[in-house]
Structures are given as structure tokens and as C-alpha cells.
Design a protein around this motif. Structure first.
Motif, PDB file in Angstrom:
ATOM      1  N   LEU A  50       1.031  -0.818  -0.256  1.00 55.58           N
ATOM      2  CA  LEU A  50       0.529   0.106   0.002  1.00 55.58           C
ATOM      3  C   LEU A  50       0.923   1.119   0.114  1.00 55.58           C
ATOM      4  O   LEU A  50       0.335   2.363  -0.795  1.00 55.58           O
ATOM      5  CB  LEU A  50      -1.420  -0.229   1.346  1.00 55.58           C
ATOM      6  CG  LEU A  50      -1.884  -1.139   0.866  1.00 55.58           C
ATOM      7  CD1 LEU A  50      -2.574  -0.811   2.651  1.00 55.58           C
ATOM      8  CD2 LEU A  50      -3.045  -0.912  -0.414  1.00 55.58           C
ATOM      9  N   ALA A  51       1.982   0.965   0.781  1.00 53.68           N
ATOM     10  CA  ALA A  51       3.004   2.683   1.124  1.00 53.68           C
ATOM     11  C   ALA A  51       3.699   2.514  -0.498  1.00 53.68           C
ATOM     12  O   ALA A  51       3.484   3.136  -1.474  1.00 53.68           O
ATOM     13  CB  ALA A  51       3.648   2.145   1.785  1.00 53.68           C
ATOM     14  N   GLY A  52       4.194   1.459  -1.117  1.00 54.63           N
ATOM     15  CA  GLY A  52       4.154   1.434  -2.314  1.00 54.63           C
ATOM     16  C   GLY A  52       3.414   1.976  -3.687  1.00 54.63           C
ATOM     17  O   GLY A  52       3.995   2.702  -4.252  1.00 54.63           O
ATOM     18  N   LEU A  53       1.609   1.695  -3.447  1.00 52.03           N
ATOM     19  CA  LEU A  53       1.435   2.440  -4.344  1.00 52.03           C
ATOM     20  C   LEU A  53       1.213   3.204  -3.903  1.00 52.03           C
ATOM     21  O   LEU A  53       1.119   4.592  -5.185  1.00 52.03           O
ATOM     22  CB  LEU A  53       0.334   1.072  -4.562  1.00 52.03           C
ATOM     23  CG  LEU A  53      -0.164   0.083  -4.554  1.00 52.03           C
ATOM     24  CD1 LEU A  53      -1.168  -1.120  -3.975  1.00 52.03           C
ATOM     25  CD2 LEU A  53       0.118   0.256  -5.993  1.00 52.03           C
ATOM     26  N   ALA A  54       1.270   4.028  -3.006  1.00 52.80           N
ATOM     27  CA  ALA A  54       1.077   5.724  -2.667  1.00 52.80           C
ATOM     28  C   ALA A  54       1.517   6.013  -2.755  1.00 52.80           C
ATOM     29  O   ALA A  54       2.197   7.394  -4.139  1.00 52.80           O
ATOM     30  CB  ALA A  54       0.791   5.945  -1.149  1.00 52.80           C
ATOM     31  N   VAL A  55       3.148   5.805  -3.048  1.00 52.51           N
ATOM     32  CA  VAL A  55       4.424   6.370  -4.110  1.00 52.51           C
ATOM     33  C   VAL A  55       4.114   6.539  -5.783  1.00 52.51           C
ATOM     34  O   VAL A  55       4.589   7.655  -5.878  1.00 52.51           O
ATOM     35  CB  VAL A  55       5.481   5.995  -3.904  1.00 52.51           C
ATOM     36  CG1 VAL A  55       6.655   6.330  -4.834  1.00 52.51           C
ATOM     37  CG2 VAL A  55       5.916   6.133  -1.993  1.00 52.51           C
ATOM     38  N   LEU A  56       3.509   5.359  -5.912  1.00 52.12           N
ATOM     39  CA  LEU A  56       3.628   5.438  -7.067  1.00 52.12           C
ATOM     40  C   LEU A  56       2.891   6.444  -7.617  1.00 52.12           C
ATOM     41  O   LEU A  56       2.331   7.066  -8.848  1.00 52.12           O
ATOM     42  CB  LEU A  56       3.807   3.767  -7.989  1.00 52.12           C
ATOM     43  CG  LEU A  56       4.613   3.113  -7.492  1.00 52.12           C
ATOM     44  CD1 LEU A  56       4.202   1.446  -7.799  1.00 52.12           C
ATOM     45  CD2 LEU A  56       5.077   3.367  -9.102  1.00 52.12           C
ATOM     46  N   LEU A  57       1.216   6.460  -6.720  1.00 55.09           N
ATOM     47  CA  LEU A  57       0.036   7.226  -7.226  1.00 55.09           C
ATOM     48  C   LEU A  57       0.579   9.180  -7.611  1.00 55.09           C
ATOM     49  O   LEU A  57       0.611   9.592  -8.882  1.00 55.09           O
ATOM     50  CB  LEU A  57      -1.050   7.243  -6.175  1.00 55.09           C
ATOM     51  CG  LEU A  57      -2.335   7.931  -6.392  1.00 55.09           C
ATOM     52  CD1 LEU A  57      -2.503   8.023  -7.935  1.00 55.09           C
ATOM     53  CD2 LEU A  57      -2.982   7.953  -5.601  1.00 55.09           C
ATOM     54  N   ALA A  58       1.500   9.135  -6.249  1.00 57.56           N
ATOM     55  CA  ALA A  58       2.179  10.408  -6.233  1.00 57.56           C
ATOM     56  C   ALA A  58       2.862  10.588  -7.619  1.00 57.56           C
ATOM     57  O   ALA A  58       2.523  12.024  -7.980  1.00 57.56           O
ATOM     58  CB  ALA A  58       2.343  10.778  -4.759  1.00 57.56           C
TER      59      ALA A  58
END
Length: 197
Positions: A50-58
Motif C-alpha cells: 500500500l505504501a509503494g502504491l501511494a508513492v507510485l500514485l503520487a
């Protein structure tokens, strides 16, 4: 049936932004009982994922708003968005059939395939419209279009989970808008070719 509609809406949303529907499904499955994912999709609720997805989304939100960079990003996302669409379709379709044995439950590749195709069609439409819009607005349209796409992806994702039938109408509306844009683009090309030099 509702699980398939949820998957359809989420995969269409992934065609606009790969990370919004995947992150939303993971967060909802982790922190509520609204979405129950089967064991094979448990990785979607892992904190590191989830943290990785949040970074990729940003990163996606920023890169997609810069003219020219957005087209490069779309080229890279040609592989990411369909994969995300396949994953969310398969995960939510399987989640909707946890307690039953159906044809699609017994053949999970169908959910993956449908999600990939839907996301790829939406992505291809988005990627073909963006360069034309950038050229027509001298790049000023990129941040506006990107913001509209991100909001549409979020709204479609939420609707797909909370109100799948309403989400289906949103997908149909998106398809209609994409078809109209495609036809307008073809007419402009034809007019350009037939114009006297």
C-alpha cells in the motif's frame, strides 16, 4: 453479477490511473469488511504494498500533468494500467464468489483477461487523446485533462465498490465520451488531409 460489475468499473478506472483503484481496494479490504479479498490477493492489503502504491500514485499524479512527460508516462503505463485492471477485476470478482463455485470462479484467468482488455481500451483512448489535446492547447490542457482523469478514476472506483450498477453507467458514459473524442479526432485528420495546400 455485482462482483463482475465491480471488476468492470475498477478495471475501467485503472485504464485512467492504474494506482487509484488498486490502492482503494487494498485500503478498503485492509481497514473494513466492505471488500473481502481471497487469500491469493492478500498481498493487496500488505502495508508495504500500500505504501509503494501511494508513492507510485503520487508520482503518476505529478508526471501526468506535465506536457510531453505525460506522453512518455502513457507509453510506460501501457503495460501497468492493463495489469492493474486485470488484478482488480480478478480480485474483486473472486471476492464476490468466495462462498460459491461458478464458471468464472473456477477459471480465474477470465477475470484477469476481461480486466486487462477493459483497462487497455480505456488507456489506449486516453493515450491517443492526450497528444492531440496537448498540441491543440499548447500544453495548457495537460494538467486539466489529467486532473479530470484522476477524479474520474477515483469516482468510478468508489462507485464500482459501493454502487456497481451506477458504476456501470459511469463506465458506459466514459465509453461514449471516448468514442465521441475518437470520431472527432478522425474527422479532424480527414479535414486536414483534404484541405488545400
Amino acid at each position: 453479477m455485482l462482483a463482475a460489475l465491480t471488476g468492470l468499473g475498477l478495471s475501467a478506472a485503472a485504464g485512467l490511473n492504474a494506482y487509484i483503484p488498486v490502492l482503494l481496494v487494498g485500503l478498503i479490504a485492509r481497514y473494513s469488511d466492505l471488500v473481502r479479498l481471497p487469500a491469493e490477493f492478500g498481498w493487496l492489503t500488505d502495508g508495504r504494498v500500500l505504501a509503494g502504491l501511494a508513492v507510485l500514485l503520487a508520482a503518476e499524479v505529478v508526471l501526468d500533468k506535465v506536457p510531453v512527460v505525460d506522453s512518455v508516462n502513457d507509453a510506460v503505463q501501457t503495460f501497468v494500467r492493463p495489469a492493474a485492471g486485470g488484478a482488480v477485476f480478478a480480485a474483486t470478482d473472486a471476492a464476490g464468489k468466495l462462498d460459491s463455485s461458478t464458471f468464472m470462479h473456477d477459471h480465474p484467468w477470465i477475470g484477469w483477461s476481461l480486466g486487462i482488455v477493459v483497462a487497455l481500451i480505456v488507456h489506449a483512448t486516453k493515450a491517443s487523446v492526450r497528444p492531440v489535446a496537448n498540441a491543440g492547447t499548447m500544453g495548457a490542457g495537460a494538467p486539466v485533462l489529467s486532473t479530470v482523469e484522476d477524479v474520474a478514476s477515483l469516482v468510478m472506483s468508489v462507485l464500482a465498490i459501493l454502487a456497481p450498477i451506477v458504476g456501470l453507467f459511469a463506465v458506459l458514459l466514459l465509453g461514449y465520451a471516448g468514442l465521441r473524442l475518437h470520431r472527432r479526432r478522425r474527422r479532424r485528420r480527414a479535414a486536414t488531409r483534404s484541405a488545400p495546400t
